[in-house]
Each structure stands twice: as C-alpha cells, then as structure tokens.
Design a protein around this motif. Structure first.
Motif, PDB file in Angstrom:
ATOM      1  N   LEU A  34       0.825  -1.208   0.000  1.00 14.54           N
ATOM      2  CA  LEU A  34       0.000   0.000   0.000  1.00 14.54           C
ATOM      3  C   LEU A  34       0.856   1.254   0.000  1.00 14.54           C
ATOM      4  N   PHE A  35       1.832   1.323   0.911  1.00 13.95           N
ATOM      5  CA  PHE A  35       2.679   2.506   1.026  1.00 13.95           C
ATOM      6  C   PHE A  35       3.573   2.671  -0.203  1.00 13.95           C
ATOM      7  N   SER A  36       3.878   1.579  -0.895  1.00 13.09           N
ATOM      8  CA  SER A  36       4.724   1.636  -2.094  1.00 13.09           C
ATOM      9  C   SER A  36       3.920   1.960  -3.339  1.00 13.09           C
ATOM     10  N   GLY A  37       2.584   1.982  -3.220  1.00 13.40           N
ATOM     11  CA  GLY A  37       1.746   2.240  -4.373  1.00 13.40           C
ATOM     12  C   GLY A  37       1.620   1.043  -5.291  1.00 13.40           C
ATOM     13  N   GLY A  38       1.815  -0.169  -4.754  1.00 10.77           N
ATOM     14  CA  GLY A  38       1.759  -1.380  -5.565  1.00 10.77           C
ATOM     15  C   GLY A  38       0.517  -2.200  -5.293  1.00 10.77           C
ATOM     16  N   HIS A  39       0.418  -3.313  -6.010  1.00 10.12           N
ATOM     17  CA  HIS A  39      -0.708  -4.234  -5.872  1.00 10.12           C
ATOM     18  C   HIS A  39      -0.183  -5.605  -5.458  1.00 10.12           C
ATOM     19  N   ILE A  40      -1.061  -6.415  -4.861  1.00  6.78           N
ATOM     20  CA  ILE A  40      -0.642  -7.662  -4.246  1.00  6.78           C
ATOM     21  C   ILE A  40      -1.423  -8.836  -4.841  1.00  6.78           C
ATOM     22  N   LEU A  41      -0.709  -9.908  -5.152  1.00  9.19           N
ATOM     23  CA  LEU A  41      -1.333 -11.163  -5.555  1.00  9.19           C
ATOM     24  C   LEU A  41      -1.203 -12.137  -4.397  1.00  9.19           C
ATOM     25  N   LEU A  42      -2.344 -12.573  -3.861  1.00 11.66           N
ATOM     26  CA  LEU A  42      -2.378 -13.483  -2.722  1.00 11.66           C
ATOM     27  C   LEU A  42      -2.725 -14.885  -3.214  1.00 11.66           C
ATOM     28  N   GLU A  43      -1.854 -15.835  -2.940  1.00 13.83           N
ATOM     29  CA  GLU A  43      -2.103 -17.208  -3.366  1.00 13.83           C
ATOM     30  C   GLU A  43      -2.276 -18.087  -2.132  1.00 13.83           C
ATOM     31  N   GLY A  44      -3.437 -18.697  -2.016  1.00 17.46           N
ATOM     32  CA  GLY A  44      -3.701 -19.564  -0.876  1.00 17.46           C
ATOM     33  C   GLY A  44      -5.057 -20.212  -1.016  1.00 17.46           C
ATOM     34  N   VAL A  45      -5.246 -21.297  -0.286  1.00 16.94           N
ATOM     35  CA  VAL A  45      -6.526 -22.003  -0.324  1.00 16.94           C
ATOM     36  C   VAL A  45      -7.595 -21.155   0.349  1.00 16.94           C
ATOM     37  N   PRO A  46      -8.879 -21.408   0.061  1.00 12.58           N
ATOM     38  CA  PRO A  46      -9.953 -20.635   0.700  1.00 12.58           C
ATOM     39  C   PRO A  46      -9.927 -20.784   2.226  1.00 12.58           C
ATOM     40  N   PRO A 139     -10.036   6.775  -7.219  1.00 11.26           N
ATOM     41  CA  PRO A 139      -9.725   7.446  -5.947  1.00 11.26           C
ATOM     42  C   PRO A 139      -8.356   7.012  -5.419  1.00 11.26           C
ATOM     43  N   ALA A 140      -7.789   7.852  -4.584  1.00 12.50           N
ATOM     44  CA  ALA A 140      -6.509   7.535  -3.941  1.00 12.50           C
ATOM     45  C   ALA A 140      -6.738   7.394  -2.438  1.00 12.50           C
ATOM     46  N   PRO A 141      -6.119   6.385  -1.803  1.00 11.07           N
ATOM     47  CA  PRO A 141      -5.253   5.373  -2.410  1.00 11.07           C
ATOM     48  C   PRO A 141      -6.068   4.325  -3.167  1.00 11.07           C
ATOM     49  N   PHE A 142      -5.386   3.585  -4.038  1.00 15.04           N
ATOM     50  CA  PHE A 142      -6.034   2.499  -4.764  1.00 15.04           C
ATOM     51  C   PHE A 142      -5.087   1.310  -4.788  1.00 15.04           C
ATOM     52  N   ILE A 143      -5.546   0.187  -4.270  1.00 13.24           N
ATOM     53  CA  ILE A 143      -4.728  -1.024  -4.251  1.00 13.24           C
ATOM     54  C   ILE A 143      -5.605  -2.222  -4.610  1.00 13.24           C
ATOM     55  N   VAL A 144      -5.075  -3.077  -5.466  1.00 12.86           N
ATOM     56  CA  VAL A 144      -5.756  -4.314  -5.840  1.00 12.86           C
ATOM     57  C   VAL A 144      -5.129  -5.465  -5.058  1.00 12.86           C
ATOM     58  N   LEU A 145      -5.964  -6.207  -4.349  1.00 16.16           N
ATOM     59  CA  LEU A 145      -5.546  -7.445  -3.704  1.00 16.16           C
ATOM     60  C   LEU A 145      -6.233  -8.576  -4.468  1.00 16.16           C
ATOM     61  N   ALA A 146      -5.495  -9.261  -5.303  1.00 24.18           N
ATOM     62  CA  ALA A 146      -6.059 -10.334  -6.120  1.00 24.18           C
ATOM     63  C   ALA A 146      -5.721 -11.677  -5.498  1.00 24.18           C
ATOM     64  N   THR A 147      -6.683 -12.598  -5.498  1.00 24.23           N
ATOM     65  CA  THR A 147      -6.457 -13.914  -4.910  1.00 24.23           C
ATOM     66  C   THR A 147      -6.551 -14.984  -5.983  1.00 24.23           C
ATOM     67  N   GLN A 148      -5.836 -16.069  -5.763  1.00 25.47           N
ATOM     68  CA  GLN A 148      -5.994 -17.248  -6.606  1.00 25.47           C
ATOM     69  C   GLN A 148      -5.707 -18.494  -5.782  1.00 25.47           C
ATOM     70  N   ASN A 149      -6.394 -19.568  -6.141  1.00 25.18           N
ATOM     71  CA  ASN A 149      -6.277 -20.842  -5.438  1.00 25.18           C
ATOM     72  C   ASN A 149      -5.159 -21.656  -6.078  1.00 25.18           C
ATOM     73  N   PRO A 150      -4.135 -22.057  -5.311  1.00 24.26           N
ATOM     74  CA  PRO A 150      -3.003 -22.783  -5.898  1.00 24.26           C
ATOM     75  C   PRO A 150      -3.300 -24.248  -6.188  1.00 24.26           C
ATOM     76  N   ILE A 151      -4.441 -24.737  -5.717  1.00 25.39           N
ATOM     77  CA  ILE A 151      -4.746 -26.159  -5.837  1.00 25.39           C
ATOM     78  C   ILE A 151      -5.664 -26.443  -7.023  1.00 25.39           C
ATOM     79  N   GLU A 152      -6.722 -25.683  -7.142  1.00 19.36           N
ATOM     80  CA  GLU A 152      -7.753 -25.986  -8.133  1.00 19.36           C
ATOM     81  C   GLU A 152      -7.493 -25.222  -9.423  1.00 19.36           C
TER      82      GLU A 152
END
Length: 317
Positions: A34-46, A139-152
C-alpha cells in the motif's frame, strides 16, 4: 527521519490485530504494498483470512472496500463500469463499477477470461479507467488485492506474464499453526463475526492525506550505490540463470527498490540495508520468473531458484 511512517505502521498493526489472528507478516507486507503504491497477488486455499485482511486494510486507511468474484462469464464492464443513457436528460451517465474504490479484492482472479483480467491493467498501472474514450480517475489510495487458489486449476485462465508483472508482490497464504487456529476458534466462540468488523472497534488510523505524507517521507530514504548495484545484480543473475526461461524485468528491479525503501521506513530507518532487499526479493520475484521444463522436472520451485540467486549474488557490505 521523522517517525510518521513508523508510527502510522505500528498503529495499523495494532488495529489489525483486533480482528486478524496470526498472519502478522502477511499484513505487514500488504501494508508495504500500500505505502509503495503497488498491488498484491495473494495465493492460498480458501478460508485463510485473505478477504478479512483486505477488509481490515480498508478500515484502517479510512477507505472504501469492494469485492469482485471473478467468474468465467464476468465482463470488463462488470469491473470498470459502463455508460448508461438517461432518457430524461438525453445524456450518457457513468455507472461506476466496483473498481472505483480504495481497496479492491479481486477474488479468484484466474477464473475470469483474459479479456476481463486485462480490464484491470489500466486501473493498476494508470489509476484510471477509459470508458467510451473518456478517462476517469480512480480514488486515492487504490490497491488491488487479487487472490488465486493454488490447488484448483480446472476452469481457470492463468494470468499472462504482462499482468503478473504489474503486481508488486506475490504472497503465499499458508494454513495457520495449531495455536493460532485455536485462538481463531476462541474468538468466534466469544462472538467475533468477520462480516461485522465495526463491532470489534477497529479504528481509522490514516486517511489519504496522511498516506501521501508518509509516501513523501519514504521517498527521502537513502539508497547507497552498492544497494542499487545489488538489486541490478539480482536481476541480471535471474536473466542469465540456466534454470529460468524468463528472468526479472526492469519493473521487478523498480519494485524491489521501492518496496525496500518502504520497508526500511516502516522499521524507522532512513536508509536501506541489504537484508531489506534480501527479505523482499522472493515476494517480488516469485511471480515474475519462469522456470525451464528441466528445472520443473527436477522439482524446483521459483522460491528454490530465488534462494540460489540470492546465494550467488554478492551482498554489499
């Protein structure tokens, strides 16, 4: 350096701990993003608190939260919005999509086709959307937290390298330990409800103005030439590795530099240590490198290769 950044960071962690049990490092890295102005990809099971972290982040930064469940039939207009003709005024009005928010949770992003995934590219890179040739600022700030399932993987569309490169970090979300999971159960037993975070008393810590002030302070963090050479050395080593088809891009080097400056500031320092770079490198690189088939057959993972690169490149003293 002024302690504005570190003070804000510590308060954010304190508020987050009211609802998030464990996952301290994960939340810290999300704040770095967030402070770096970047976006995050989160990989994990539900069920591993990814949505909870996104909601909590929005609360502590006094921001809006939106969640989009990515599905195979999701259209780009479902994300960015569309122009709707108003018969009473004879004009087109913008019907804003969920992307007009501060914290956007793109849930299971790899379940949508490439056309829909690419709708986020302009949002992530330019902080704007173009609808019918008209640009609309996000709007600012703007951050995308994207998720994906590593199994399915059935029915999924892997993210293209160009889009993966837009994410500052790829963070792996693992199962909690037994002690942490016991505490989670205890919290729910005592009445905690993840859908009613306001009842827990999470307070707003910073707003967009305070965040911008923090980012100005982060910009002042000192970076020695040896650190810059270290970051470039890691990038060059990834590009020449016999185990990789694709190494880190210049954007990877930029991401590692900006994240390292932020991480140093969050620790109360006005200078980067080599250990900052070394700590953040796996999160910056794991989604940007592409293993050769031979390396995959040997059972290597991106993190294994990154560990080898970190061992090979000389650390500045």
């Amino acid at each position: 350096m002024e302690n504005l950044v570190q003070t804000s960071f510590e308060r954010m962690k304190q508020e987050a701990q009211k609802v998030i049990v464990g996952q301290v490092e994960l939340f810290e890295l999300v704040v770095v993003g967030l402070f770096s102005g970047g976006h995050i990809l989160l990989e994990g099971v539900p069920g591993t608190a990814k949505t909870l972290i996104a909601k909590t982040l929005a609360m502590v930064v006094s921001g809006r939260f939106s969640r989009v469940q990515f599905t195979p039939d999701l259209m780009p207009s479902d994300i960015v919005g569309t122009s709707v003709y108003d018969l009473t005024t004879n004009q087109f009005n913008l019907k804003r999509g969920p992307v007009f928010t501060n914290v956007l949770l793109a849930d299971e992003i790899n379940r949508a086709p490439a056309k829909t995934q690419s709708a986020l590219l302009e949002c992530m890179e330019e902080r704007q959307v173009s609808i019918d040739g008209v640009r609309h600022e996000l709007p600012a700030p703007f951050i995308v937290l994207a998720t994906q399932n590593p199994i399915e993987y059935e029915g999924t569309y892997p993210l293209p390298e160009a889009q993966l490169d837009r994410f500052l970090f790829k963070l792996r979300v693992d199962y909690p330990g037994a002690e942490v999971e016991t505490q989670i159960l205890m919290n729910y037993h005592q009445g905690f409800n993840a859908t009613r975070l306001e009842a827990v008393g999470v307070e707003n810590v910073i707003d967009s103005t305070s965040l911008q002030e923090c980012q100005v302070e982060i910009q002042k963090v000192t970076v020695e030439d040896s650190i810059l050479n270290y970051i470039v050395g890691l990038a060059e080593a990834s590009r020449s590795s016999n185990e990789l088809m694709l190494g880190g891009s210049p954007r990877a080097s930029i991401a590692l530099l900006l994240a390292s400056k932020t991480y140093a500031a969050l620790q109360g320092r006005d200078y980067i240590l080599p250990d900052d770079v070394k700590y953040l490198a796996p999160h910056v690189y794991r989604h940007r490198i592409l293993l050769k088939p031979d390396a995959e057959i040997e059972g290597l993972t991106p993190d294994d290769v990154i560990d080898r690169l970190l061992a090979e490149v000389e650390i500045p003293r």
